[in-house]
Design a protein around this motif. Structure first.
Motif, short mmCIF file in Angstrom:
data_model
loop_
_atom_site.label_atom_id
_atom_site.label_comp_id
_atom_site.label_asym_id
_atom_site.label_seq_id
_atom_site.Cartn_x
_atom_site.Cartn_y
_atom_site.Cartn_z
N ALA A 29 0.95 -1.14 0.02
CA ALA A 29 0.05 -0.05 -0.03
C ALA A 29 0.84 1.37 -0.24
O ALA A 29 0.53 2.05 -0.91
CB ALA A 29 -0.98 -0.06 1.26
N ARG A 41 -7.01 0.03 2.12
CA ARG A 41 -6.73 -1.23 2.73
C ARG A 41 -7.81 -1.85 3.46
O ARG A 41 -8.61 -1.14 4.29
CB ARG A 41 -5.60 -0.99 3.97
N ALA A 53 -8.78 0.19 7.31
CA ALA A 53 -7.38 0.36 7.66
C ALA A 53 -7.18 1.10 9.29
O ALA A 53 -6.24 0.98 9.48
CB ALA A 53 -6.94 1.52 6.59
#
Length: 321
Positions: A29, A41, A53
């Protein structure tokens, strides 16, 4: 392709490689240029649930909605429940482009015994051994042996057995995941890795080889892999004929298994030649992992490697007949 393709990087998973997968996902990422890609994510927790995330729990429906909105998925999932073709099948059912190998390659590559059968058909040497299950009688083989889970990764559950008393504990450790244990004749030789990258244009690029320096008679285990200073030499010193044989073996396996994206192929270079150890269709992918280190030696940076994989996934899969 949209001007700024959206990429969902998925890490974690339910296997014993959960933490390694999170590290791979974080690296991937971070490597994607935010000026060129929109990156999101997601994490699959150890219990199979989803989170974003920030660590906020998501329902499965919410997670699928995020996946469906993406142009491409990058599943940085190692081990069973991800690398073994499970996530590739999930993405295929959703109709989504995903980095990495399809179901068949992931499933065969994760199964070490089946991989050995394919390798033999290609004319490649493999270590003598057998697949055993918990219900089988105690096997009898000349020592030393390597005992490992048939579908494990990151060297988890791997033992070198040198005495009869060590065999039963090693089998119990390897059988703990329920997928069978592989017993193999111990190989004395240099440990060499090599990788194949399917570039964005569909061409295949073979990396320079990497050599792993482990203690004599030892195993390249998690402490060495993730201790901060893995014992790698890249490019490995190997004569021209040996290099050609290594490259050809890796390409043959990549094609025979039907891999896409990336594949790492681990060998022993013994006095009698190359012996296949294992195949990884979604290997560790931090900047310090073997595959990025090998391609860095070929002057392909970590960011360039990640971008090649994303753009390659956006290219339509080849039609097989």
């Amino acid at each position: 392709m949209t001007p700024s393709p959206s990429v969902v990087v998925v890490g974690g998973g339910t296997s014993d490689e959960h933490d390694v997968s999170l590290a791979s996902a974080a690296g991937i990422a971070s490597a994607l240029d935010p000026a060129r890609f929109t990156v999101t994510r997601l994490t699959i927790e150890r219990d199979g649930s989803w989170s974003d995330a920030a660590g906020t729990p998501l329902t499965t429906a919410d997670a699928v909605a995020v996946l469906l909105a993406a142009d491409v998925l990058f599943p940085a999932l190692h081990g069973t429940g991800g690398e073994d073709g499970a996530f590739a099948g999930f993405a295929q059912l959703l109709g989504l482009a995903a980095v990495g190998s399809p179901v068949r390659a992931g499933a065969i590559g994760m199964d070490k015994w089946t991989t050995k059968l394919v390798a033999r058909e290609l004319g490649l040497r493999v270590a003598a051994g057998e697949l055993v299950h918990a219900s089988d009688a105690a096997p009898r083989h000349p020592l030393p042996l390597v005992v490992k889970p048939n579908t494990g990764g990151s060297s988890n559950g791997v033992s070198v057995v040198r005495t009869a008393a060590e065999l039963r504990p090693a089998l119990e450790l390897a059988l703990a995941d329920g997928g069978g244990a592989l017993l193999e004749e111990f190989q004395s030789g240099r440990e060499l890795d090599i990788a194949v990258l399917e570039r964005a244009d569909g061409s295949l690029l073979v990396s320079p080889p990497l050599e792993i320096s482990t203690p004599a008679g030892g195993v390249f285990g998690s402490d060495l892999k993730y201790g901060g200073q893995p014992p790698f030499t890249v490019p490995a010193e190997i004569n021209p004929a040996g290099l050609v044989a290594l490259e050809q073996a890796a390409l043959a396996l990549f094609r025979a298994l039907g891999c896409r994206g990336i594949g790492r192929f681990d060998f022993f270079l013994t006095a009698d030649g190359l012996v296949l150890n294992e195949v990884n269709t979604m290997p560790g992918f931090t900047p310090l992992s073997q595959v990025p280190r090998m391609f860095a030696a070929a002057r392909l940076s970590y960011a360039e490697l990640v971008e090649e994989l994303v753009l390659g996934a956006l290219r339509p899969a080849p039609v097989t007949r």
